[in-house]
Design a protein around this motif. Sequence first.
Motif, PDB file in Angstrom:
ATOM      1  N   ARG A 222       0.457  -1.194  -0.210  1.00 44.71           N
ATOM      2  CA  ARG A 222       0.221   0.290   0.001  1.00 44.71           C
ATOM      3  C   ARG A 222       1.374   1.519  -0.140  1.00 44.71           C
ATOM      4  N   ASP A 223       2.065   1.793   0.529  1.00 44.06           N
ATOM      5  CA  ASP A 223       2.703   1.951   1.154  1.00 44.06           C
ATOM      6  C   ASP A 223       3.434   2.658  -0.950  1.00 44.06           C
TER       7      ASP A 223
ATOM      8  N   PRO B 292       2.765  11.890   1.452  1.00 40.93           N
ATOM      9  CA  PRO B 292       2.594  10.884   1.479  1.00 40.93           C
ATOM     10  C   PRO B 292       2.366  10.409   3.281  1.00 40.93           C
TER      11      PRO B 292
ATOM     12  N   GLU C 172       0.603   4.378  -2.141  1.00 37.86           N
ATOM     13  CA  GLU C 172      -0.074   5.864  -1.342  1.00 37.86           C
ATOM     14  C   GLU C 172       1.812   6.888  -1.797  1.00 37.86           C
TER      15      GLU C 172
END
Length: 256
Positions: free
Chosen positions: A236-237, A251, A240
């Motif tokens: 997910r990072d 972020p 993002e």
Amino acid sequence: MAQVLVERPSGAIALVRLNRPEVRNALNLTIRQEMAAIFRDLADDTSLRCVVLTGNEQAFAAGADIADMSRIDAIEMYHRHTERLWAAVGECPVPVIAAVNGFALGGGLELAMHADIIVAGKSAQLGQPEVKVGIMPGAGGTQRLTRAVGKFRAMLMCLTGEIISAQEAFEMGLISRLVEDDAVLDTALKLAERIAALPPIAVAQIKEVILAGADAPLSTALALERKAVQVLFASRDKAEGMNAFLEKRKPTYTGE
């Protein structure tokens, strides 16, 4: 009093401080055991993002405790299994920054080389002087030093036991960043803050691949790198970070 102190400047950063100022933080068995126990505990802390390891203004660590070493024989040295204690530092899953002032000699330099980044003050002095007391580096000094600076410089340092300046160490690639003496710890902590703000899975993968790839054939190391990149595309990072870049905003990373 504890020979190793732990502070948490923030939830994501641990400051580990050697605390034997009366002997320039010489590394006896007790301080190594305490340090290993601390690093093992830190390895299980899922909120941790970076560790800063330091001593004091006079010495990071001036080497092994010669008084302690002079009393033991080969069998006792074997039974200590100090390689397991050192491994707790070298295998820390998050980046470790060594903040070095004063002396980093013998085991002290070996300890610094277990870190991932070395920040040193301009007055720091580094070396592997074990040969001068009839022994040799035994915690990675012959191997990590060679990998850091090359065969010929490592041979010169280990065979003569000469102590080099921080400037010379920086020029040969043994130090990551050279700063004024009074800026060492602050610089290391600011670097830790920068790292702690980055996506933790990406940071962990970078550390793992650099360390694992260093001893692998280039083709194998490149395969490790490709696989790690592919894993990160599932995080997910990653989404993002790229969305924040495209949307021109800061972020927010969660480590997922």
